[in-house]
Design an enzyme around this catalytic site. Structure first.
Site, mmCIF file in Angstrom:
data_model
loop_
_atom_site.group_PDB
_atom_site.id
_atom_site.type_symbol
_atom_site.label_atom_id
_atom_site.label_comp_id
_atom_site.label_asym_id
_atom_site.label_seq_id
_atom_site.Cartn_x
_atom_site.Cartn_y
_atom_site.Cartn_z
ATOM 1 N N GLU A 116 -7.694 -15.270 6.947
ATOM 2 C CA GLU A 116 -8.271 -16.606 6.691
ATOM 3 C C GLU A 116 -7.209 -17.687 6.882
ATOM 4 O OE1 GLU A 116 -9.941 -15.156 2.883
ATOM 5 O OE2 GLU A 116 -11.760 -16.174 3.539
ATOM 6 N N GLU A 136 -12.888 -7.865 2.512
ATOM 7 C CA GLU A 136 -13.168 -8.204 1.110
ATOM 8 C C GLU A 136 -14.353 -7.430 0.539
ATOM 9 O OE1 GLU A 136 -12.298 -10.370 3.386
ATOM 10 O OE2 GLU A 136 -11.018 -11.948 2.573
HETATM 11 C C1 LIG Z 1 -9.475 -14.838 -0.925
HETATM 12 C C2 LIG Z 1 -9.542 -13.622 -0.027
HETATM 13 O O1 LIG Z 1 -10.679 -13.736 0.793
HETATM 14 C C3 LIG Z 1 -9.628 -12.382 -0.865
HETATM 15 C C4 LIG Z 1 -8.741 -11.306 -0.302
HETATM 16 O O2 LIG Z 1 -7.910 -11.474 0.543
HETATM 17 S S1 LIG Z 1 -8.984 -9.799 -1.015
HETATM 18 C C5 LIG Z 1 -7.798 -8.754 -0.255
HETATM 19 C C6 LIG Z 1 -8.188 -8.404 1.135
HETATM 20 N N1 LIG Z 1 -7.248 -7.431 1.623
HETATM 21 C C7 LIG Z 1 -7.523 -6.138 1.573
HETATM 22 O O3 LIG Z 1 -8.589 -5.706 1.152
HETATM 23 C C8 LIG Z 1 -6.447 -5.234 2.087
HETATM 24 C C9 LIG Z 1 -6.221 -4.135 1.097
HETATM 25 N N2 LIG Z 1 -5.147 -3.277 1.530
HETATM 26 C C10 LIG Z 1 -5.326 -2.316 2.451
HETATM 27 O O4 LIG Z 1 -6.388 -2.127 3.028
HETATM 28 C C11 LIG Z 1 -4.154 -1.449 2.751
HETATM 29 O O5 LIG Z 1 -3.340 -1.425 1.595
HETATM 30 C C12 LIG Z 1 -3.289 -1.939 3.934
HETATM 31 C C13 LIG Z 1 -4.099 -1.739 5.217
HETATM 32 C C14 LIG Z 1 -2.928 -3.386 3.748
HETATM 33 C C15 LIG Z 1 -1.992 -1.128 4.001
HETATM 34 O O6 LIG Z 1 -2.292 0.222 4.044
HETATM 35 P P1 LIG Z 1 -1.116 1.321 3.944
HETATM 36 O O7 LIG Z 1 -0.052 0.981 4.900
HETATM 37 O O8 LIG Z 1 -1.797 2.641 4.054
HETATM 38 O O9 LIG Z 1 -0.472 1.158 2.510
HETATM 39 P P2 LIG Z 1 -1.147 1.230 1.079
HETATM 40 O O10 LIG Z 1 -0.604 2.412 0.374
HETATM 41 O O11 LIG Z 1 -2.619 1.064 1.138
HETATM 42 O O12 LIG Z 1 -0.569 -0.102 0.429
HETATM 43 C C16 LIG Z 1 0.809 -0.237 0.151
HETATM 44 C C17 LIG Z 1 0.944 -0.879 -1.206
HETATM 45 O O13 LIG Z 1 0.492 -2.229 -1.104
HETATM 46 C C18 LIG Z 1 -0.475 -2.503 -2.108
HETATM 47 N N3 LIG Z 1 -1.427 -3.445 -1.546
HETATM 48 C C19 LIG Z 1 -2.048 -3.385 -0.359
HETATM 49 N N4 LIG Z 1 -2.802 -4.473 -0.186
HETATM 50 C C20 LIG Z 1 -2.644 -5.232 -1.273
HETATM 51 C C21 LIG Z 1 -3.165 -6.495 -1.683
HETATM 52 N N5 LIG Z 1 -4.004 -7.204 -0.903
HETATM 53 N N6 LIG Z 1 -2.802 -6.972 -2.888
HETATM 54 C C22 LIG Z 1 -1.942 -6.291 -3.675
HETATM 55 N N7 LIG Z 1 -1.427 -5.097 -3.340
HETATM 56 C C23 LIG Z 1 -1.772 -4.592 -2.154
HETATM 57 C C24 LIG Z 1 -1.111 -1.140 -2.387
HETATM 58 O O14 LIG Z 1 -1.715 -1.113 -3.657
HETATM 59 C C25 LIG Z 1 0.097 -0.234 -2.289
HETATM 60 O O15 LIG Z 1 0.793 -0.342 -3.509
HETATM 61 P P3 LIG Z 1 1.609 0.907 -4.078
HETATM 62 O O16 LIG Z 1 2.654 1.218 -3.049
HETATM 63 O O17 LIG Z 1 2.131 0.416 -5.368
HETATM 64 O O18 LIG Z 1 0.599 2.013 -4.223
#
Ligand SMILES: C[C@H](O)CC(=O)SCCNC(=O)CCNC(=O)[C@H](O)C(C)(C)COP(=O)(O)OP(=O)(O)OC[C@H]1O[C@@H](n2cnc3c(N)ncnc32)[C@H](O)[C@@H]1OP(=O)(O)O
Length: 722
Positions: A116, A136
């Site tokens: 975004e 999301e």
């Molecule tokens: C206002 C907005 O519209 C609202 C948002 O943005 S909501 C958030 C949207 N983003 C997401 O859904 C992404 C979520 N994350 C993921 O899909 C995956 O973590 C990723 C693709 C970024 C990385 O994957 P990968 O490399 O396999 O690592 P992964 O083990 O999942 O994550 C690494 C660490 O980062 C953390 N992390 C990943 N995304 C995070 C996030 N958005 N916020 C906080 N922590 C996050 C994980 O919890 C993990 O923590 P840990 O090592 O303590 O367990």
């Protein structure tokens, strides 16, 4: 909120001689947008906009990751009104409407709030492999920083709805084809290109585009309305129990009909409200539970690093073995498939080829890649080549003495560091490894069928298994794209232990007069992929009888003995494979109710001297649900109390990924806690008085209920078997 204590992330700004301010998000591991990052970004932006030596701005992320989105750990955190508006408005007001252009330089990932942010910039430069998406909805919310408005304006309504509703990202390369990305460059040219692009915009050599006000990519209004209507009918069909997909579609629609400002407001309201729902809390819990599952106290906290595994042998080319081999080949492992004769071997290889071909047909790989994978597969009938393998996964039939013999042979033929894994779903690993000396190398690698599709891997650990072996298998599991859950050794391990009462409860109710097809409908409506009786048909009665025998032997006091399945089997009804079980199946494998079923149920009642229970025949839906799932919760409590899993969240992951429990309910323990231990215990106690041991609440549940405590609160004492 980060204003107290240490800041959670920041941004760094450097202004170059070219007049470009590069603002870098710094918040490892994924550069999430915490409130501290957002505030720092706003401060640096304001500085850059005010400085005379800055002509344009480039936003990027440290360590090859643009931004993983809003900080999920801050969901639901208390925040003031002022902070909220500051974080929402800055994209539109400060970045998009600024007098200086911004360009996003994207590598690694631009997800959620990260994308975004990038979409509010005036151009996006990306590497080919970066992942761009708005995931999301997988967290039960919708994009909250304008994503529902800008994405349709950049890629069209159809593609944007697909990206949001599936939560699946696209690559930088695909982004360039759809119009989300302005240029794809190599990683080492990323910043340089973005800087030049930003200057070019500021000097009007490239267009200065505000995504929010574009309309050229939007489908014409009539078509747009049809697309939206179709999407709405699809989500009503596919996700009737949750509302966030509908809220997302509503926000997109508002933007198309009433303009992006109105859409933006609708989105902000929806996003704020959804964050407070149980659905979102459940999905966020599942997100962290999945990641927490591979953190195992006493194993992964020892500083061990996984050894490299290249060559894996799979013993047995049946449905399971060929699925496991396929999953390994898909992740570029070299695989040796061993069978007992040429016929079986050929069958196994053909199954693997068919699995890979089906992947290629779905466009997931090219034919050249497919042939390369097949060339990494070697079929054998003896152990001659086993001296070079790093890991063996035995997937022979569930026969104890056969498995014991296989493991004794493996010890002779494999090198002393080779990992010896069994894919058994129920048999005690200590019994399988009884005849060998090196029991520290024996481990369970329980895949779920079909192994190349199902995401769960249950890693079973005995008291002899070395932590190094578990760490190695965790690494292989993750590389195979699985979510591994580490469990202790017992009959049925974690998943089958909690799964067993699910089908048993169904047989109990049907024998006492609950309509079989109504029961399945109620359970499917709750969100399971299918009801327990349809599932029994799918798995095949042979498997459930074999599992049942193990449970009767191990847990006789609480195993319900129903005669329905043996009686169906007498008539050669073994489930879907024989086209008849609880249902009858047509040529297209569609399940239809079978009027003859009643005859078998009545026979089972006669044989077991059970009569129809008038209290149960017209049981309300809620009671059916509880009588099916509370025994599952009860068994999950036993598994937790015995230390088979390290924490309740592991059972949530196991139930969602192994049983198909709906993720938006957070998993079996999370769901149970939302109802309360007291209530569950009291219902089980009531049924156990009327119907006996199958429903008797276990000591752990009774104890938690007496204190009104959460079932998922950490277990005290030293019962852990991990
Ligand atoms: C206002 C907005 O519209 C609202 C948002 O943005 S909501 C958030 C949207 N983003 C997401 O859904 C992404 C979520 N994350 C993921 O899909 C995956 O973590 C990723 C693709 C970024 C990385 O994957 P990968 O490399 O396999 O690592 P992964 O083990 O999942 O994550 C690494 C660490 O980062 C953390 N992390 C990943 N995304 C995070 C996030 N958005 N916020 C906080 N922590 C996050 C994980 O919890 C993990 O923590 P840990 O090592 O303590 O367990």
């Amino acid at each position: 909120m980060g204003s107290e204590g240490r800041a959670k992330g920041t941004t760094a700004m450097e202004v170059g001689d070219d007049g470009v301010a590069v603002i870098t998000i710094v918040n490892p591991p994924v550069n999430a947008l915490s409130y501290d990052v957002i505030f720092s970004l706003v401060d640096n932006y304001n500085q850059a906009l005010g400085r005379d030596d800055v002509k344009a701005i480039v936003v990027t992320g440290r360590n090859g990751k643009f931004c993983g989105g809003f900080d999920i750990t801050a969901f639901g955190a208390p925040k003031g009104q002022k902070d909220d508006s500051r974080s929402v408005d800055f994209l539109t007001e400060i970045i998009e409407a600024a007098k200086k252009p911004s360009v996003a330089a994207i590598d690694g990932l631009a997800l959620g709030g990260g994308l975004e942010l990038a979409m509010a910039c005036h151009a996006r430069i990306s590497t080919a492999t970066a992942q761009l998406g708005l995931p999301e909805l997988q967290l039960g919310i919708i994009p909250g920083l304008g994503g529902t408005q800008r994405l349709p304006r950049l890629v069209g309504i159809t593609k944007s709805l697909e990206m949001m509703l599936t939560s699946k990202p696209i690559s930088g390369e695909q982004g360039s084809n759809y119009g989300l990305v302005d240029a794809v460059v190599l990683k080492d040219r990323l910043l340089e290109t973005a800087r030049r692009w930003a200057i070019d915009i500021s000097e009007y050599r490239k267009p200065w585009i505000a995504s929010l006000y574009r309309t050229d990519k939007l489908e014409p209004l009539g078509e747009a309305k049809e697309i939206i209507q179709f999407a709405r009918s699809q989500v009503l069909k596919q996700a009737p129990n949750v509302k966030h997909p509908r809220v997302c579609i509503d926000a997109v629609e508002e933007g198309i009909i009433s303009g992006p400002r109105a859409g933006y407001l609708k989105e902000a309201k929806g996003a704020r409200e959804l964050q407070q729902t149980l659905t979102s809390k459940s999905l966020v819990h599942f997100f962290f539970a999945q990641r927490g599952a591979s953190k195992v106290p006493g194993i992964t906290d020892r500083g061990l690093t996984p050894r490299s595994i290249h060559m894996v042998a799979v013993l047995g080319g049946g449905l399971m073995g060929s699925g496991i081999a396929t999953a390994l080949l898909l992740k570029n492992y070299t695989v040796i498939l061993k069978e007992v004769n040429q016929n079986y071997l050929q069958g196994g290889i053909s199954r693997i080829r068919a699995n890979l071909e089906s992947n290629a047909k779905k466009g997931r790989m090219t034919l050249t890649k497919l042939e390369k994978m097949i060339s990494s597969l070697k079929g054998v009938l003896d152990y001659d080549s086993f001296k070079d393998v790093d890991m063996v996964i035995e997937a022979a039939i569930e026969d104890v003495s056969l498995k014991q013999q296989i493991f004794a042979d493996l010890e002779k033929h494999c090198h002393p560091r080779c990992i010896l894994a069994s894919n058994t779903s129920t048999i005690d690993l200590n019994i399988i490894g009884e005849k060998i000396r090196c029991r520290d190398r024996v481990v369970g690698a329980h895949f779920f069928s079909p192994a190349h599709v199902m995401p769960l891997l249950e890693i079973v650990h005995t008291q002899h298994t070395s932590p190094q072996v578990v760490v190695d298998l965790l690494d292989v599991g993750k590389k195979m794209g699985k979510t591994p859950v580490v469990v202790g050794n017992c009959t049925g391990f974690a998943v089958n232990r909690i799964f067993f009462p699910y089908t048993q409860g169904a047989l109990f109710l049907v024998e006492r007069g609950v309509d079989a097809y109504r029961l399945d409908k109620v359970i499917a409506k709750f969100g399971m992929p299918m009801g327990p009786l349809r599932l029994l048909d799918l798995v095949g009665f042979g498997v459930s009888v074999a599992t049942g025998l193990q449970f009767i032997e191990k847990f006789p006091e609480r195993t319900y003995r129903s005669m329905i399945i043996p009686i169906l089997q007498e008539d050669k009804r073994n489930g879907e494979s024989t086209k008849r079980g609880f249902y009858m199946y047509d040529e297209k494998r569609r399940a239809n109710a079978d009027p003859e079923l009643q005859k078998y149920i009545e026979k089972a009642r006669n044989v077991s001297s059970i009569s129809i229970d008038s209290k149960l025949t017209s049981l309300p839906e809620k009671d059916i649900l509880e009588m099916i799932f509370f025994p599952v919760v009860n068994e999950a409590c036993r598994v937790l109390a015995e230390g088979i899993v390290a924490k309740a969240a592991d059972l949530d992951v196991a139930s969602i990924m192994g049983m198909g429990f709906p993720p938006y309910r957070g998993g079996i323990m999370f769901w149970a806690d939302s109802l309360g231990s007291k209530y569950i215990c009291s219902r089980l106690a009531e049924w156990s008085k009327a119907y006996g041991g199958f429903f008797r609440p276990c000591a752990y549940l009774v104890e938690r209920a007496s204190k009104g405590a959460l079932l998922s609160a950490p277990v005290g004492g030293s019962t852990a078997r991990l």
